[in-house]
Design a protein around this motif. Structure first.
Motif, PDB file in Angstrom:
ATOM      1  N   ARG A 137      31.743 -78.567 -47.857  1.00 36.86           N
ATOM      2  CA  ARG A 137      32.780 -79.510 -47.445  1.00 36.86           C
ATOM      3  C   ARG A 137      32.998 -79.431 -45.935  1.00 36.86           C
ATOM      4  N   GLY A 138      32.998 -80.590 -45.289  1.00 34.26           N
ATOM      5  CA  GLY A 138      33.199 -80.634 -43.850  1.00 34.26           C
ATOM      6  C   GLY A 138      31.943 -80.453 -43.031  1.00 34.26           C
ATOM      7  N   GLN A 139      30.793 -80.241 -43.678  1.00 36.64           N
ATOM      8  CA  GLN A 139      29.541 -79.988 -42.967  1.00 36.64           C
ATOM      9  C   GLN A 139      28.831 -81.309 -42.676  1.00 36.64           C
ATOM     10  N   SER A 140      28.558 -81.565 -41.406  1.00 35.78           N
ATOM     11  CA  SER A 140      27.795 -82.752 -41.034  1.00 35.78           C
ATOM     12  C   SER A 140      26.306 -82.423 -41.025  1.00 35.78           C
ATOM     13  N   GLY A 141      25.479 -83.446 -40.834  1.00 40.47           N
ATOM     14  CA  GLY A 141      24.035 -83.236 -40.787  1.00 40.47           C
ATOM     15  C   GLY A 141      23.440 -83.085 -42.170  1.00 40.47           C
ATOM     16  N   LEU A 142      22.332 -82.364 -42.234  1.00 35.67           N
ATOM     17  CA  LEU A 142      21.598 -82.216 -43.490  1.00 35.67           C
ATOM     18  C   LEU A 142      22.010 -80.948 -44.231  1.00 35.67           C
ATOM     19  N   VAL A 143      22.522 -81.141 -45.429  1.00 35.97           N
ATOM     20  CA  VAL A 143      22.824 -80.033 -46.333  1.00 35.97           C
ATOM     21  C   VAL A 143      21.784 -80.055 -47.452  1.00 35.97           C
ATOM     22  N   ILE A 144      21.174 -78.909 -47.724  1.00 35.32           N
ATOM     23  CA  ILE A 144      20.274 -78.777 -48.872  1.00 35.32           C
ATOM     24  C   ILE A 144      20.920 -77.815 -49.847  1.00 35.32           C
ATOM     25  N   VAL A 145      21.191 -78.320 -51.035  1.00 32.83           N
ATOM     26  CA  VAL A 145      21.746 -77.497 -52.105  1.00 32.83           C
ATOM     27  C   VAL A 145      20.611 -77.147 -53.060  1.00 32.83           C
ATOM     28  N   THR A 146      20.431 -75.872 -53.351  1.00 34.37           N
ATOM     29  CA  THR A 146      19.415 -75.443 -54.305  1.00 34.37           C
ATOM     30  C   THR A 146      20.088 -74.752 -55.478  1.00 34.37           C
ATOM     31  N   THR A 147      19.564 -74.979 -56.666  1.00 32.62           N
ATOM     32  CA  THR A 147      20.083 -74.324 -57.862  1.00 32.62           C
ATOM     33  C   THR A 147      18.981 -73.429 -58.419  1.00 32.62           C
ATOM     34  N   LEU A 148      19.275 -72.150 -58.514  1.00 31.74           N
ATOM     35  CA  LEU A 148      18.296 -71.162 -58.968  1.00 31.74           C
ATOM     36  C   LEU A 148      18.573 -70.834 -60.429  1.00 31.74           C
ATOM     37  N   GLY A 149      17.653 -71.242 -61.295  1.00 30.19           N
ATOM     38  CA  GLY A 149      17.824 -71.003 -62.721  1.00 30.19           C
ATOM     39  C   GLY A 149      16.474 -70.888 -63.384  1.00 30.19           C
ATOM     40  N   THR A 150      16.256 -71.638 -64.464  1.00 31.63           N
ATOM     41  CA  THR A 150      14.939 -71.679 -65.099  1.00 31.63           C
ATOM     42  C   THR A 150      13.902 -72.172 -64.108  1.00 31.63           C
ATOM     43  N   GLY A 151      14.282 -73.154 -63.319  1.00 34.41           N
ATOM     44  CA  GLY A 151      13.469 -73.638 -62.209  1.00 34.41           C
ATOM     45  C   GLY A 151      14.281 -73.568 -60.933  1.00 34.41           C
ATOM     46  N   ILE A 152      13.879 -74.361 -59.943  1.00 36.99           N
ATOM     47  CA  ILE A 152      14.662 -74.495 -58.713  1.00 36.99           C
ATOM     48  C   ILE A 152      14.962 -75.974 -58.530  1.00 36.99           C
ATOM     49  N   GLY A 153      16.225 -76.319 -58.668  1.00 38.26           N
ATOM     50  CA  GLY A 153      16.641 -77.684 -58.394  1.00 38.26           C
ATOM     51  C   GLY A 153      17.058 -77.813 -56.943  1.00 38.26           C
ATOM     52  N   SER A 154      17.079 -79.043 -56.437  1.00 41.54           N
ATOM     53  CA  SER A 154      17.468 -79.235 -55.034  1.00 41.54           C
ATOM     54  C   SER A 154      18.133 -80.587 -54.849  1.00 41.54           C
ATOM     55  N   ALA A 155      18.995 -80.639 -53.844  1.00 48.57           N
ATOM     56  CA  ALA A 155      19.655 -81.887 -53.462  1.00 48.57           C
ATOM     57  C   ALA A 155      19.712 -81.969 -51.945  1.00 48.57           C
ATOM     58  N   PHE A 156      19.366 -83.145 -51.421  1.00 45.62           N
ATOM     59  CA  PHE A 156      19.507 -83.455 -49.997  1.00 45.62           C
ATOM     60  C   PHE A 156      20.742 -84.339 -49.837  1.00 45.62           C
ATOM     61  N   VAL A 157      21.669 -83.928 -48.988  1.00 46.34           N
ATOM     62  CA  VAL A 157      22.801 -84.786 -48.653  1.00 46.34           C
ATOM     63  C   VAL A 157      22.926 -84.803 -47.136  1.00 46.34           C
TER      64      VAL A 157
END
Length: 259
Positions: A137-157
């Protein structure tokens, strides 16, 4: 830093009712109405075991049952899917039944429920939630969210705008699919120490860093509750922080997506 404005699909039902977020996972399908002003669940979540096999038709039946247990939540419904989703059509099925490939999930779920339903990749939903209400929250620019579980999920915002279906778990790192060596399932399968796993994560996140130059990396998934055991051991230049919303991120992000 300014609070990024999320560019999300326009609500189509026009009623302004509280939206419902539903998180479709391998073991459970969880849903709840979401208070988007506060960024939290507006009622206790309902959980129904994921049917086996988890075909589109059987999951649609569960969705109908789940919504019946939330009679006061009459708004549009956002549903996460663990696969690529383009304009409501599922394009991959790495960890779900192969019959999902090519399924118009938006149409299927909307027809089954009689509601406005929009589907979104599960990691993308988590990314939206973390940017709006969580660790980014409040972060400008490119945020990459990764989810570490059975695989690796990712989101670019980027500045609040979701770039969907990034699928960074399938990057090639050291000649192998990244999630085969660096997902939390690999840590558990090979009984790696936190230090050994952090070495693999460092290789993975350095590759992500080199390719995309993000401003912030957020690490989610159930293992993020143990972030103090491995995040400080990851040697990269980009700030890297644990997710805050954890198992609520998919529900909240799905509701954001449909609102």
């Amino acid at each position: 830093m300014h609070l990024p404005r999320l560019h999300l699909p326009t609500r189509r039902d026009g009623r302004g009712a509280t939206p419902v977020g539903v998180d479709f996972g391998g073991s459970g399908i969880k849903g709840a109405p979401v208070d988007l002003a506060a960024g939290k669940l507006a009622a206790d979540r309902v959980r129904i075991p994921t049917p086996q096999p988890s075909t589109p038709e059987r999951v649609a039946e569960v969705l109908v049952d789940l919504l019946a247990q939330l009679p006061e939540a009459e708004g549009p419904v956002g549903v996460t899917v663990p696969g690529v989703v383009r304009h409501g059509v599922v394009g991959s099925a790495a960890n779900i039944d192969e019959s999902w490939i090519g399924t118009d999930a938006d149409a299927l779920f909307s027809r089954a429920t009689g509601r406005t339903v929009r589907t979104v990749n599960d990691a993308d939903a988590a990314g939206l939630a973390e940017v709006r209400f969580g660790a980014a929250r409040g972060q400008s620019g490119l945020v990459i969210v990764t989810t570490l579980g059975t695989g690796i999920g990712s989101a670019f915002v980027h500045d609040g705008v979701l770039v969907p279906n990034s699928e960074l778990g399938h990057l090639e790192v050291d000649g192998a699919n990244a999630e085969a060596r660096a997902a939390n399932s690999a840590r558990e399968r090979e009984d790696l120490t936190w230090e050994e796993w952090a070495e693999r994560l460092t290789r993975y996140y350095r590759t992500v860093e080199r390719l995309f130059s993000p401003d912030l990396i957020v690490v989610g998934g159930g293992v993020s509750k143990h972030a103090d055991s491995f995040l400080p051991l990851i040697g990269i230049d980009t700030p890297i922080v644990p997710a805050k919303l954890r198992n609520k991120a998919g529900i909240i992000g799905a509701a954001l997506y449909v609102s």
